[in-house]
Design an enzyme around this catalytic site. Structure first.
Site, mmCIF file in Angstrom:
data_model
loop_
_atom_site.group_PDB
_atom_site.id
_atom_site.type_symbol
_atom_site.label_atom_id
_atom_site.label_comp_id
_atom_site.label_asym_id
_atom_site.label_seq_id
_atom_site.Cartn_x
_atom_site.Cartn_y
_atom_site.Cartn_z
ATOM 1 N N CYS B 250 0.818 -1.209 0.000
ATOM 2 C CA CYS B 250 0.000 0.000 0.000
ATOM 3 C C CYS B 250 0.855 1.263 0.000
ATOM 4 O O CYS B 250 1.530 1.524 -0.984
ATOM 5 C CB CYS B 250 -0.975 -0.044 1.180
ATOM 6 S SG CYS B 250 -2.293 1.167 1.020
ATOM 7 N N HIS B 334 -3.821 -5.229 -0.268
ATOM 8 C CA HIS B 334 -3.488 -5.724 1.063
ATOM 9 C C HIS B 334 -3.497 -7.248 1.143
ATOM 10 O O HIS B 334 -4.530 -7.842 1.439
ATOM 11 C CB HIS B 334 -4.451 -5.155 2.105
ATOM 12 C CG HIS B 334 -4.224 -3.709 2.349
ATOM 13 N ND1 HIS B 334 -3.447 -3.252 3.381
ATOM 14 C CD2 HIS B 334 -4.637 -2.617 1.666
ATOM 15 C CE1 HIS B 334 -3.405 -1.922 3.343
ATOM 16 N NE2 HIS B 334 -4.120 -1.514 2.307
ATOM 17 N N GLU B 336 -2.466 -9.005 3.405
ATOM 18 C CA GLU B 336 -2.743 -9.432 4.776
ATOM 19 C C GLU B 336 -4.244 -9.408 5.057
ATOM 20 O O GLU B 336 -4.687 -9.886 6.092
ATOM 21 C CB GLU B 336 -2.004 -8.531 5.778
ATOM 22 C CG GLU B 336 -2.684 -7.204 6.109
ATOM 23 C CD GLU B 336 -2.558 -6.149 5.009
ATOM 24 O OE1 GLU B 336 -2.005 -6.445 3.942
ATOM 25 O OE2 GLU B 336 -3.032 -5.017 5.229
#
Lengths: 1067, 357
Positions: B250, B334, B336
């Site tokens: 990001c 993202h 994650e």
């Protein structure tokens, strides 16, 4: 790939309904877009997919390996699509693969490979596969005998669930609390499958589904997830379902999503797949409970819920595309590789018709009984659920305000769910139950219950008002946001009873004065992130602006759809609506659709210029008309729901296209219609309106039993009954009166052994432009929706046809009909009586249109739009082939229901086949609805003397053909007296061998002919047992003497090999 | 009945929406952005990348499953992405006053009030979203009758400095040492590294890490305009000269680009959702990703040594870059997740493989 064969799903049945018309149509559209020549096999003649221009070649033949092979041999397709015709197509495909037929003719299975399908269909194989990738399934043991089932139950402990492999929608499945229940259920399950599963019960767990798509590059998306309002234990087809899930955290949502993708990858799906989970309500523990490697009811729902055309995309992926290479069909700019973001909530509610069946249990559980469903869209759960409950169309006004519904034992109604459970929650609130207590009894998540409670609380608040003017605009908006209808407001505030027609208008006026109006929102798949050209719309009170601007240029036509599929109204009206839209668009109007049934093609946003996926209530239709100000509204192609709105819309000065609403009312209102018939000197069965019981009794004395009793404004024979004596009469009169207070009950003379004849026609300014006369094989007394229909009529006097034409002409002129209409007649020795007249399209419009190859709806729509039409030259006399429409029953799904036919409609679907002659065509049609040509053994139990005589000739022929006849005592005796040999079997309740029940259980009988003795609903227990056992043990059953005789004659004359394999255009 | 306290959402262009408060009753200003995800409000609201923003949820029903309790694991809140609610305000259509979930500790409303974050419901979030879509993300304020506030442009503030840790924190005790530059890191990034058995050294955004010992370098997500992070860019320019594997997510993606000499720009209204489709350049591999960013790398500005790694399938914007010959790559989305889809998690493994070989 140049030529592709698509398998359809056949007749609509419980567990396999209209959703496959939608998926098949989408697949065919995808093929067409690719320039691939498509061949479709589907005997369901009322579908949109079997219409001209959808597939290149259409075969109205049974979807069975035998016929599919014949078509393959003839057409030599390069590929075959198996995933778009439900379990029927899938099973057929698996068998073709196993028999080596696909290999023999070098036909490639497109999309998910058959090996993968087979793996997902065998529960044990599949469980092992999932375990190998560390995915959990319910603890279960596959067994092939009852002894092993009992052993397995010792290991797992009760309660347990039994499931049969390879079946539709949970057939032969259920919960067992003890060994006795297990033995009983296992026995039945083994009649469907030689392998059953005994599993741990996860009752009370949340049920969650994902729709997953995978392409050949291994790219995966989950298009939608859905959560069942009713926890596990109730089949997903029987559950209220919301999309997206409401009570799952991000972690739960994505855990199950990740697992879905893992499963789909490991199976090797190319196309669409549905994964169902049980999720522990107290942890993140889960089980995979089902995987469907094909388009399903849930995928159709997911497509409609999100705007993502799953079937279309799945077909493209089967042809080798990658998801990223396809476009999002809604935005038309972004990619099809994405997961829709909803900015609304969708609630699906099943529609049951259990009241139509005699003896069926109202409880709902692990096998499916519902016949249709609705989908409601809103921006709050309250708004969507109340809309949805009204859409179901069984007279309820939402979650609250249903004064007719009462429960004697609320706790039981909550804990032992029936089709009415949602309303028992309202009653429980009224009785002071807390949310917690209701949760204990239902296991429904508190989140849903609290929302329902807030609806209930608002009702209480509304009841505190006495005039509309006391309600300020904020409060009014709040309750409208909770989905309260104008009707509910009228009921709670104005406290009047009846149909509240006037009061409802008062609420509407007040609401408009207060500027409390709904707004139009688009379904755009991306929650407004990207601009979308979408025409897929719904209305909500949670909004301050409309997403669209209506042109109001007098160039749009609104077509009212047919609502939830139900017994008596299903795919045939969807075909009518779609054709009305198409015609309106063809002649330069914008076609606007209002409908809320996710299983339809008419709610595919591609079929119209604008789709309002919303209620077909007076209130909502008026909201939309206020917005659109259309050129006119078509009410005659959507069945009875649309038709019933004609007069009320007309009273609000809405332009109704076609026949004047006053005329519709003159035909619908029996009293007015009867006077009209008298005026025109047209005969009808004698009848009387219920005003007081004494008069009725006098009347019955005059005409004699049996008599037919029914309320006006009925479709599919709701609350219609034939009664044979005084006590039955009195009993049913009270029942009928309860069904509809607004319209009186009529009692009419019932004519026995009369032929029933129908005319479907289109008229313009009172002049008939096209007509089709068909006859029923069964005598009058079998509902026209259940009867087997022959077109053109083959066994009717010329004189009869002439009279019917003349009567129809007179009525068309008298009512100045402009548009479609249908009339039904009784004919006995050239004596013609009119029994029904509907100034709208009927169930048989697609059938006769496709047989005669004149699109009656197109013609009717042109008339309604005032476009000059040419009277078609063609007449039924020119046809050198015939069509037979046969009914599909779903009794096997309806535990304990007595599979007899009567004036109440019971069939869930139909097929229409075309053939060279009467018997050949009849046989094709009967094979299409699941009958099989028996090998050797036929059981006859032929009812009263008349039926016995009717079937004597057939019995003789069967013997000559070498069939073994078995018969119950009376029948055996009769046959013997007439020199026909048969083996006598003892009645089920006799402790004597050989016993009919043993023969059925052991499947020694391949066809059961059991004719009820009279017209009453309660039949002798023995006959019931025979019929029910035939259904439970999956043995074909015929209960009508006329149909039985025709079928037996057909099987004596024709072998499978004799049946002609010709496509529609070859006739 | 729930008490009704009304307030307004006023946009920079003058558009005003009125709603009902279910959060802390205090006026607040920020940049109004929308997120189209249908789950994950506890995660989103604590995502430091949202600092300075008033978040509009396009999914109308919010609060259904409450908010988890504040349990700690490895020094982090187990069910949240940071210790604080990071947004300035929250706007929804239909707030669920009653929540239902086994893991819930309190209601969303209660949590917002405790954290002094204003929130409104009863707003036509679709109409609001369409304004943002057409006119671009804009400033806005939630205003309670008696407390007027001025508009605040968070992109002019160094938000990263506000959300980054203030001192070096160390996690785990694996052999592999990963240095994480915290520009507003989400807890789940840390969890992902710890799950893979590394020692993680989390340093403030402007920390000069040249003296630290590490095997791989990671640059986290974070809020605001990447060009505000001058110190980080400077340090990265040094690190890029070394031969250690580097991975960024990001804001980290944008910072690597800026350090390499490329340029970034502000998107009209950003990508904030769980359904952003990306494709790995030169392959047929596509992923559904979770995203939250308002700025992007200008693909055309990439230096000769660099190439786009991923592109957005919808609008073609940059979704990641990589060095043509060295072990440096970063993504705009993202991997994650938390909240959102987990399909691209494998990137952590790919990175650690490079670090460990």
């Amino acid at each position: 790939m140049k030529k592709v064969l698509v398998l359809g799903s056949g007749a609509l049945k419980i567990g396999e309904a209209g959703e496959f018309d939608y998926s098949g149509s989408q697949a065919l559209k995808a093929l067409r877009e690719e320039g691939i020549y498509s061949i479709l096999i589907n005997p369901n003649i009322a579908t949109v997919q079997t219409s001209e221009g959808v597939a290149d070649k259409i075969y109205f033949l049974p979807v069975t390996p035998f016929f599919v092979e014949k078509v393959i041999r003839k057409e030599k397709p390069d590929g075959i699509l198996l995933a778009f015709g439900g379990q029927t197509a899938l099973n057929c495909g698996v068998e073709l693969f196993r028999n080596g037929i696909l290999e023999k003719y070098n036909v490639k299975v497109l999309g998910t490979p058959v090996s993968a399908i087979m793996e997902t269909e065998d529960r044990e194989l599949f469980a092992n596969k999932l375990h190998s990738i560390d995915v959990k399934t319910p603890k279960s043991v596959a067994v092939t005998s009852i002894e092993d089932a009992l052993k397995a139950s010792d290991e797992l402990g009760f309660p347990i669930i039994v499931r049969a492999a390879y079946t539709l929608g949970g057939q032969g499945s259920g919960f067992c609390n003890n060994r006795e229940e297990l033995m009983k259920l296992a026995d039945k399950a083994f009649s469907y499958s030689n392998q059953i599963l005994v599993e741990e019960s996860l009752k009370g767990w949340k049920e969650v589904e994902y729709e997953v798509v995978r392409d050949q590059y291994d790219n995966c998306i989950t298009v939608c997830n859905m959560e069942n309002f009713d926890p596990l234990g109730i089949h997903t087809g029987e559950s209220i379902v919301v999309a997206p899930s409401q009570t799952l955290t991000n972690s739960e949502y994505h855990k199950l999503r990740r697992l879905s993708i893992q499963i789909v990858r490991s199976v090797g799906i190319v196309g669409e797949c549905n994964v169902q989970y049980a999720l522990d309500p107290y942890s993140e523990d889960y089980r995979v409970i089902e995987v469907n490697a094909r388009l399903s009811r849930s995928s159709a729902l997911a497509s409609k819920a999100t705007g993502y055309p799953l079937a279309f995309v799945a077909a493209k992926l089967a042809l080798g595309y990658g998801l990223h290479e396809l476009k999002n069909s809604v935005t038309r700019t972004t990619t099809a590789f994405f997961e829709p973001a909803l900015d609304y909530i969708v609630v699906k509610i099943p529609r049951w018709d259990l009241n139509k069946f005699n003896g069926v249990s109202k409880e709902i559980g692990s096998s499916m009984k519902s016949v249709g469903e609705v989908m409601a869209i809103g921006r709050s759960f309250e708004e969507a659920i109340q809309k949805g409950l009204r859409m179901v169309g069984q007279g309820t006004h939402g979650f609250v305000g249903n004064t007719d519904i009462a429960f004697t034992d609320i706790e039981k109604a909550l804990s032992e769910p029936t089709d009415m459970r949602i309303y028992s929650i309202a009653s429980a609130f009224e009785a002071g139950f807390t949310v917690e207590r209701i949760h204990e009894l239902t296991r429904i998540d508190n989140w849903f219950l609290v929302k329902l409670k807030s609806i209930f609380d608002s009702m209480k608040m509304l009841e505190g008002f006495n005039t509309l003017e006391e309600i300020d605009s904020e409060t009014l908006l709040k309750v409208k946001q909770q989905g309260f209808s104008d009707f509910q407001l009228a009921r709670f505030v104005l406290k009047t009873s009846g149909n509240l027609k006037e009061e409802l208008l008062k609420v509407r006026d007040y609401r408009l004065k207060m500027h409390v109006i709904p707004h139009v929102k688009q379904i755009d798949t991306l929650a407004a992130e990207y601009p979308a050209k979408t025409n897929y719309l719904y209305l909500t009170y949670h909004g301050i602006e409309d997403d669209i601007i209506c042109e109001r240029d007098n160039k749009s036509v609104i077509v009212l759809g047919s609502g939830a599929y139900r017994i008596g109204s299903s795919v045939e009206f969807d075909w009518c609506s779609v054709n009305a839209l198409e015609t309106a668009r063809k002649v330069g109007y914008r076609g606007i659709m209002i409908n809320f049934n996710p299983e339809t093609v008419s709610t595919d946003y591609d079929t119209c210029d604008r789709l309002y996926f919303d209620e077909l209530s007076f209130e909502r239709v008026m909201d939309i008309i206020d917005l659109e100000q259309p050129h006119g509204v078509i009410v005659s192609t959507g069945g009875q729901i649309a038709n019933n709105l004609a007069m009320r819309l007309h009273e609000q000065k809405v332009p109704i296209l076609g026949t004047a609403p006053e005329s519709i009312d003159n035909a619908e209102n029996r009293h007015k219609f009867s006077s009209l018939l008298d005026e025109l000197d047209i005969d009808q069965p004698r009848w009387k309106e219920l005003s007081n019981l004494d008069d009725i009794h006098l009347f019955v004395e005059e005409v004699g039993f049996p008599v037919l009793i029914r309320p006006s404004y009925v479709l599919s024979g709701a609350a219609m009954n034939v009664v044979s004596n005084m006590s039955e009469l009195d009993f049913f009169l009270t029942l009928a009166a309860k069904v509809s207070k607004e319209f009186p009950v009529v009692v009419s003379e019932f004519i026995q052994n009369a032929k029933e004849i129908e005319i479907d026609a289109v008229a313009g300014n009172g002049e008939i432009l096209a007509y089709a006369i068909s006859e029923h094989i069964e005598f009058a007394g079998v509902h026209s929706g259940d009867a087997t229909m022959v077109f053109p009529a083959q066994k009717m006097y010329f004189e009869t046809a002439r009279r019917i034409k003349r009567i129809s002409r007179d009525i068309a002129r008298a009512l100045n009909i402009s548009g479609p209409f249908n009339m039904q007649f009784l004919a006995k020795d050239n004596d013609i009586k009119v029994i029904e007249c509907n100034l709208r399209a009927s169930r048989s419009f697609p059938f006769v249109s496709k047989v005669i190859k004149v699109n009656f709806i197109e013609l009717a729509t042109r008339v309604m739009l005032g476009i000059p039409v040419v009277k078609p030259e063609k007449s039924a006399f020119d046809l050198d082939y015939i069509g037979v429409k046969a009914s599909q029953f779903s009794f096997s799904r309806l535990q304990s229901a007595d599979p007899v036919l009567g004036v109440e409609m019971a069939s869930t679907g139909e097929v229409g086949c075309i053939g060279e002659n009467y018997y050949e065509t009849l046989l094709k049609a009967m094979l299409s609805v699941g009958y099989r040509i028996p090998g050797k053994n036929i059981l006859l139990s032929t009812g009263d003397a008349r039926s016995k005589v009717e079937l004597l000739q057939s019995a003789r022929m069967l013997r000559e053909r070498g069939f073994n006849l078995f018969a119950t005592r009376g029948t055996a005796q009769f046959l013997e007296e007439n020199g026909v040999e048969s083996t006598m079997l003892h009645w089920p309740d006799e402790d004597l061998k050989p016993n009919v029940l043993d023969y059925l259980k052991e499947r020694k009988i391949e066809l059961v002919i059991n004719i009820p003795k009279d017209l009453s609903k309660t039949e002798l227990a023995n006959d019931y047992t025979i019929r029910r056992s035939a259904v439970d043990f999956n043995i074909p059953l015929i209960t009508n003497a006329r149909l039985a005789s025709a079928f037996l004659y057909a099987i004596c004359r024709f072998d499978l090999e004799d049946l002609v394999v010709k496509s529609w255009d070859e006739y | 009945m729930n008490p009704v306290r009304k307030a307004k959402l006023i946009l920079e262009d003058g558009t005003t929406f009125s709603g009902i408060s279910f959060g802390y009753e205090q006026s607040a200003a920020g940049e109004v952005v929308f997120n189209t995800s249908m789950t994950g409000y506890p995660e989103s609201l604590t995502d430091p990348s949202y600092a300075g923003q008033i978040l509009v949820a396009t999914y109308p029903l919010i609060g259904n499953y409450g908010v988890p309790s504040e349990v700690r694991e490895d020094g982090m809140l187990k069910f949240f992405e940071s210790d604080l609610i990071q947004v300035t305000g929250l706007i929804v259509s239909d707030y669920s006053f009653e929540f239902s979930h086994w893991n819930a500790g309190e209601s969303l409303s209660n949590w917002l009030i405790r954290n002094q974050i204003p929130a409104l419901y009863g707003i036509d979030t679709r109409a609001l979203t369409k304004i943002i879509r057409e006119k671009g993300a804009m400033l806005g304020k939630i205003v309670f009758a008696e407390t007027e506030v001025d508009f605040v442009d968070p992109n002019l503030i160094n938000l990263v400095d506000q959300v980054s840790c203030k001192e070096v924190i160390s996690y785990g005790n694996g052999e592999t040492r990963i240095l994480l530059i915290d520009c507003g890191v989400k807890n789940n990034i840390i969890r992902h590294f710890l799950k893979r058995g590394v020692t993680l050294i989390r340093v403030p955004w402007d920390y000069d890490f040249s003296a630290e010992e590490y095997d791989g370098l990671f640059i986290s997500n974070g809020p605001g305009n990447p060009k505000m992070c001058e110190a980080t860019i400077r340090h990265l320019q040094v690190a890029l000269k070394e031969d250690k594997p580097i991975f960024g997510i990001c804001l980290g993606n944008q910072l690597i680009a800026l350090a390499s000499g490329a340029d970034t720009y502000k998107l009209k209204y950003g990508h904030r959702s769980h359904n952003q489709p990306v494709i790995q350049v030169g392959t047929n591999r596509a992923f559904v990703t979770s995203q939250n960013h308002g700025f992007a790398i200008d693909n055309d500005s990439l230096g000769a040594e660099w190439e786009p790694f991923f592109l957005n399938l919808n609008d073609g914007t940059n979704e990641g870059i990589r060095h043509k010959s060295r072990n440096v790559f970063s993504v705009q989305f993202h991997p994650e997740a938390s909240s959102g889809p987990t399909d691209s998690e494998y990137l952590f493994d790919d990175f650690l493989k490079l670090v460990r070989c």
